[in-house]
Design an enzyme around this catalytic site. Structure first.
Site, short mmCIF file in Angstrom:
data_model
loop_
_atom_site.label_atom_id
_atom_site.label_comp_id
_atom_site.label_asym_id
_atom_site.label_seq_id
_atom_site.Cartn_x
_atom_site.Cartn_y
_atom_site.Cartn_z
N LYS A 14 0.82 -1.22 0.00
CA LYS A 14 0.00 0.00 0.00
C LYS A 14 0.85 1.26 0.00
O LYS A 14 0.63 2.17 -0.80
CB LYS A 14 -0.94 0.04 1.22
CG LYS A 14 -1.92 -1.11 1.31
CD LYS A 14 -2.89 -0.93 2.45
CE LYS A 14 -2.27 -0.95 3.83
NZ LYS A 14 -1.68 -2.24 4.23
N ARG A 89 -9.61 0.72 9.20
CA ARG A 89 -9.15 -0.63 9.54
C ARG A 89 -10.23 -1.45 10.23
O ARG A 89 -9.99 -2.58 10.62
CB ARG A 89 -7.94 -0.52 10.46
CG ARG A 89 -6.64 -0.63 9.63
CD ARG A 89 -5.63 -1.21 10.34
NE ARG A 89 -4.35 -1.65 10.16
CZ ARG A 89 -3.31 -1.05 9.65
NH1 ARG A 89 -3.38 0.10 9.07
NH2 ARG A 89 -2.15 -1.63 9.68
N ARG A 128 11.39 -6.76 5.03
CA ARG A 128 11.35 -5.31 5.29
C ARG A 128 11.90 -5.01 6.69
O ARG A 128 12.59 -4.00 6.89
CB ARG A 128 9.90 -4.82 5.17
CG ARG A 128 9.76 -3.32 5.30
CD ARG A 128 8.38 -2.85 4.90
NE ARG A 128 7.39 -3.05 5.94
CZ ARG A 128 6.09 -2.79 5.82
NH1 ARG A 128 5.61 -2.32 4.68
NH2 ARG A 128 5.24 -2.98 6.81
N ARG A 134 11.65 -1.53 12.01
CA ARG A 134 10.34 -1.60 12.67
C ARG A 134 10.23 -2.91 13.45
O ARG A 134 10.34 -3.98 12.89
CB ARG A 134 9.22 -1.55 11.62
CG ARG A 134 8.91 -0.16 11.15
CD ARG A 134 7.85 -0.18 10.07
NE ARG A 134 6.57 -0.76 10.50
CZ ARG A 134 5.48 -0.75 9.76
NH1 ARG A 134 5.49 -0.19 8.57
NH2 ARG A 134 4.36 -1.30 10.21
N ARG A 146 -0.71 -9.32 13.44
CA ARG A 146 -1.19 -8.26 12.54
C ARG A 146 -2.05 -8.86 11.42
O ARG A 146 -3.07 -8.29 11.05
CB ARG A 146 0.00 -7.50 11.94
CG ARG A 146 0.70 -6.61 12.97
CD ARG A 146 2.05 -6.13 12.48
NE ARG A 146 1.95 -5.17 11.40
CZ ARG A 146 2.96 -4.87 10.58
NH1 ARG A 146 4.12 -5.47 10.73
NH2 ARG A 146 2.79 -3.97 9.64
P1 AMP Z 1 0.79 0.11 9.16
O1 AMP Z 1 2.01 0.91 8.90
O2 AMP Z 1 -0.42 0.61 8.38
O3 AMP Z 1 0.98 -1.38 8.99
O4 AMP Z 1 0.40 0.34 10.69
C1 AMP Z 1 1.28 -0.03 11.73
C2 AMP Z 1 0.49 -0.13 13.03
O5 AMP Z 1 -0.11 1.15 13.34
C3 AMP Z 1 -0.68 -1.10 13.02
O6 AMP Z 1 -0.28 -2.44 13.28
C4 AMP Z 1 -1.56 -0.54 14.11
O7 AMP Z 1 -1.06 -0.86 15.40
C5 AMP Z 1 -1.39 0.97 13.93
N1 AMP Z 1 -2.41 1.50 12.99
C6 AMP Z 1 -2.19 2.04 11.75
N2 AMP Z 1 -3.35 2.44 11.18
C7 AMP Z 1 -4.31 2.15 12.08
C8 AMP Z 1 -5.73 2.31 12.09
N3 AMP Z 1 -6.38 2.82 11.04
N4 AMP Z 1 -6.42 1.92 13.19
C9 AMP Z 1 -5.78 1.41 14.26
N5 AMP Z 1 -4.45 1.20 14.32
C10 AMP Z 1 -3.72 1.57 13.25
#
Ligand code: AMP
Length: 190
Positions: A14, A89, A128, A134, A146
């Site tokens: 994404k 989400r 990654r 991370r 996740r």
């Molecule tokens: P991402 O980079 O989108 O994979 O997000 C990393 C982490 O941020 C996720 O595993 C969640 O803990 C948190 N996160 C990101 N976007 C959201 C969202 N829309 N709602 C809740 N938690 C989020």
């Protein structure tokens, strides 16, 4: 206004594809994951609150996430449109996004889901993690959580927009450019 939800599990590409799309279509990219990481890096109260959830691979509570997203949308009153990446989400976040856009006389144009299987996702995330630093990309049990959160809580968002005829799936496996071309083909419709 084009409001695109770039959807898909963690590791589906994404962020990478959003970066290319926003250049081509002049849209504002909002990644809630990036916003949380920015806050984390800067030790803000929001970052410290979010860390408790991110480190486990759980979702940050909706109230925190929706307020942060709303503030970011409001910071860009003259945008041509938005690419939402990592948001919504869950269905509650989808309803909040719809209400926010409706209040601006707009709506979600489409949800494009990048389709990638779990084995490929796990391999991509572990790879990654070696360079991203991370924590949530480096530990296989966090990655598994996740993915399970995605299947349980996030995948219903696809059905939510599908009912409105707005969801579409794209094969997310292939070179960066091959996937980008598939997305651009779809974008031409909006
Ligand atoms: P991402 O980079 O989108 O994979 O997000 C990393 C982490 O941020 C996720 O595993 C969640 O803990 C948190 N996160 C990101 N976007 C959201 C969202 N829309 N709602 C809740 N938690 C989020």
């Amino acid at each position: 206004m084009i409001n695109l939800i770039l959807f898909g599990p963690p590791g589906s590409g994404k962020g990478t594809q959003a970066a290319k799309l926003l250049k081509k279509y002049k849209l504002v990219h909002i990644s809630t994951g990036d916003l949380f990481r920015f806050n984390l890096k800067n030790n803000t109260p929001l970052g410290l609150e979010a860390k408790k959830y991110i480190d486990k691979g759980d979702l940050v509570p909706d109230s925190v996430t929706i307020n942060m997203l709303t503030a970011k949308v409001n910071e860009n009153p003259n945008a041509n449109g938005f690419i939402f990446d990592g948001f919504p989400r869950n269905v509650h976040q989808s309803e909040a996004l719809d209400a926010l856009l409706t209040s601006k006389g707009s709506a979600v144009s489409a949800l494009i889901a990048l389709d990638v299987d779990d084995e490929e996702l796990t391999n991509r995330l572990l790879a990654r993690g070696k360079t991203s630093g991370r924590k949530d990309d480096s530990d296989e049990s966090i990655i598994r959580n996740r993915l399970s959160v995605y299947h349980k809580e996030t995948s219903p968002v696809y059905d939510y927009y599908d009912k409105a005829g707005k969801s579409v799936k794209v094969n997310g496996v292939g070179t960066l450019l091959a996937v980008f071309r598939r997305l651009c083909k779809l974008m031409n419709k909006y």
